[in-house]
Design a protein around this motif. Structure first.
Motif, short mmCIF file in Angstrom:
data_model
loop_
_atom_site.label_atom_id
_atom_site.label_comp_id
_atom_site.label_asym_id
_atom_site.label_seq_id
_atom_site.Cartn_x
_atom_site.Cartn_y
_atom_site.Cartn_z
N LYS A 34 0.90 -0.89 -0.08
CA LYS A 34 0.35 0.29 -0.20
C LYS A 34 0.99 1.19 -0.21
CE LYS A 34 -3.77 -2.52 2.03
NZ LYS A 34 -4.94 -1.92 3.46
N SER A 35 2.43 1.03 0.00
CA SER A 35 2.99 2.42 -0.01
C SER A 35 3.00 3.22 -1.26
CB SER A 35 4.62 1.91 0.06
OG SER A 35 4.64 1.11 -0.29
N PRO A 36 3.08 4.28 -1.40
CA PRO A 36 3.22 5.23 -2.26
C PRO A 36 3.89 4.94 -3.18
CG PRO A 36 2.82 6.08 -0.77
CD PRO A 36 3.51 5.57 0.05
N LEU A 37 3.24 5.11 -4.58
CA LEU A 37 4.67 5.14 -6.06
C LEU A 37 4.71 6.19 -6.01
CD1 LEU A 37 2.88 1.70 -7.47
CD2 LEU A 37 4.83 1.81 -6.35
N TYR A 38 6.64 6.29 -6.85
CA TYR A 38 6.29 7.34 -7.53
C TYR A 38 6.73 7.51 -9.31
CZ TYR A 38 6.09 9.41 -2.76
OH TYR A 38 6.01 9.28 -1.26
N PRO A 39 5.96 7.47 -10.05
CA PRO A 39 7.04 7.93 -11.16
C PRO A 39 7.95 8.02 -11.38
CG PRO A 39 4.57 8.22 -11.36
CD PRO A 39 5.03 8.74 -10.26
N GLN A 40 9.32 7.89 -12.06
CA GLN A 40 10.70 8.48 -12.27
C GLN A 40 10.67 8.97 -13.47
OE1 GLN A 40 13.65 7.89 -9.39
NE2 GLN A 40 11.43 7.19 -8.41
N GLU A 41 11.35 10.38 -13.17
CA GLU A 41 11.42 11.32 -14.59
C GLU A 41 12.18 10.43 -15.65
OE1 GLU A 41 12.24 15.13 -14.34
OE2 GLU A 41 10.41 15.71 -13.45
N ALA A 42 12.34 10.40 -16.90
CA ALA A 42 13.05 10.01 -17.80
C ALA A 42 14.62 10.03 -17.99
CB ALA A 42 12.21 9.33 -19.04
N VAL A 43 15.50 10.00 -17.93
CA VAL A 43 16.72 10.88 -18.21
C VAL A 43 17.27 11.23 -19.54
CG1 VAL A 43 19.28 10.35 -17.87
CG2 VAL A 43 18.07 9.80 -16.35
N CYS A 44 16.80 10.44 -20.53
CA CYS A 44 16.74 10.27 -21.61
C CYS A 44 16.14 9.45 -22.55
CB CYS A 44 17.31 8.83 -22.49
SG CYS A 44 18.01 9.22 -24.29
N SER A 45 15.30 11.76 -23.36
CA SER A 45 13.97 10.97 -24.26
C SER A 45 13.61 10.74 -25.46
CB SER A 45 13.68 12.72 -24.30
OG SER A 45 14.52 13.56 -25.40
N CYS A 46 14.85 9.41 -25.60
CA CYS A 46 14.90 9.05 -27.17
C CYS A 46 13.95 7.61 -26.81
CB CYS A 46 15.44 8.03 -27.20
SG CYS A 46 16.22 6.22 -26.50
N SER A 47 13.15 7.15 -27.64
CA SER A 47 11.93 6.39 -28.11
C SER A 47 12.55 4.97 -27.04
CB SER A 47 11.80 5.95 -29.01
OG SER A 47 12.89 4.94 -29.88
N GLY A 48 13.38 4.91 -26.58
CA GLY A 48 13.64 3.71 -25.84
C GLY A 48 13.46 4.06 -24.38
N CYS A 49 14.33 5.56 -23.76
CA CYS A 49 14.48 5.65 -22.61
C CYS A 49 13.08 6.40 -22.23
CB CYS A 49 15.51 6.56 -23.11
SG CYS A 49 17.53 5.51 -23.16
N SER A 50 12.13 6.81 -22.93
CA SER A 50 11.71 7.66 -22.49
C SER A 50 10.04 6.46 -21.88
CB SER A 50 10.77 7.91 -23.28
OG SER A 50 10.18 7.05 -25.06
N PHE A 51 10.27 5.44 -22.19
CA PHE A 51 9.76 4.76 -21.37
C PHE A 51 10.13 4.41 -20.40
CE2 PHE A 51 7.67 3.70 -25.51
CZ PHE A 51 6.86 3.93 -25.24
#
Length: 119
Positions: A34-51
């Motif tokens: 039940k602990s909160p989840l925090y999305p992580q920002e992507a370091v790179c915006s290429c089509s692979g890393c952006s996910f």
């Protein structure tokens, strides 16, 4: 879905992109508890890393949903809707979202995230 992926001019929507986005979204929400989840920002915006940023995966799902015919949209929507409910339950609202320099129409960016120092 395949037609949308093949014909869409977006850099991020490509063959197999919807499946990848759905898998990433599920993967982010998978840890039990039940602990909160925090999305992580992507370091790179290429089509692979952006996910790496689950919010980007949700962006892709939204973009595909907007372009699908009604029946296919409903099918994909049935998969995404319960995941959205978990995302809302497991993430926290960002009380400063309205003050951010950039604003978005998407609710998943108005949740607290683990931001990069320049984010």
């Amino acid at each position: 879905m395949h037609r949308v992926e093949y014909l869409h001019p977006s850099f991020y929507i490509h063959p197999g992109g919807t499946d990848r986005a759905l898998r990433r979204y599920r993967e982010f929400l998978h840890p039990p508890g039940k602990s909160p989840l925090y999305p992580q920002e992507a370091v790179c915006s290429c089509s692979g890393c952006s996910f790496d940023d689950v919010r980007h995966a949700r962006d892709v799902l939204e973009e595909v949903l907007e372009r699908l015919p009604e029946r296919a949209r409903a099918e994909l929507g049935r998969l995404v809707k319960p995941l959205d409910a978990v995302f809302l339950r497991r993430t926290l609202p960002d009380p400063f979202a309205h003050r951010r320099q950039w604003r978005t129409r998407f609710w998943w960016y108005r949740r607290l995230a683990d931001r990069l120092p320049w984010g």
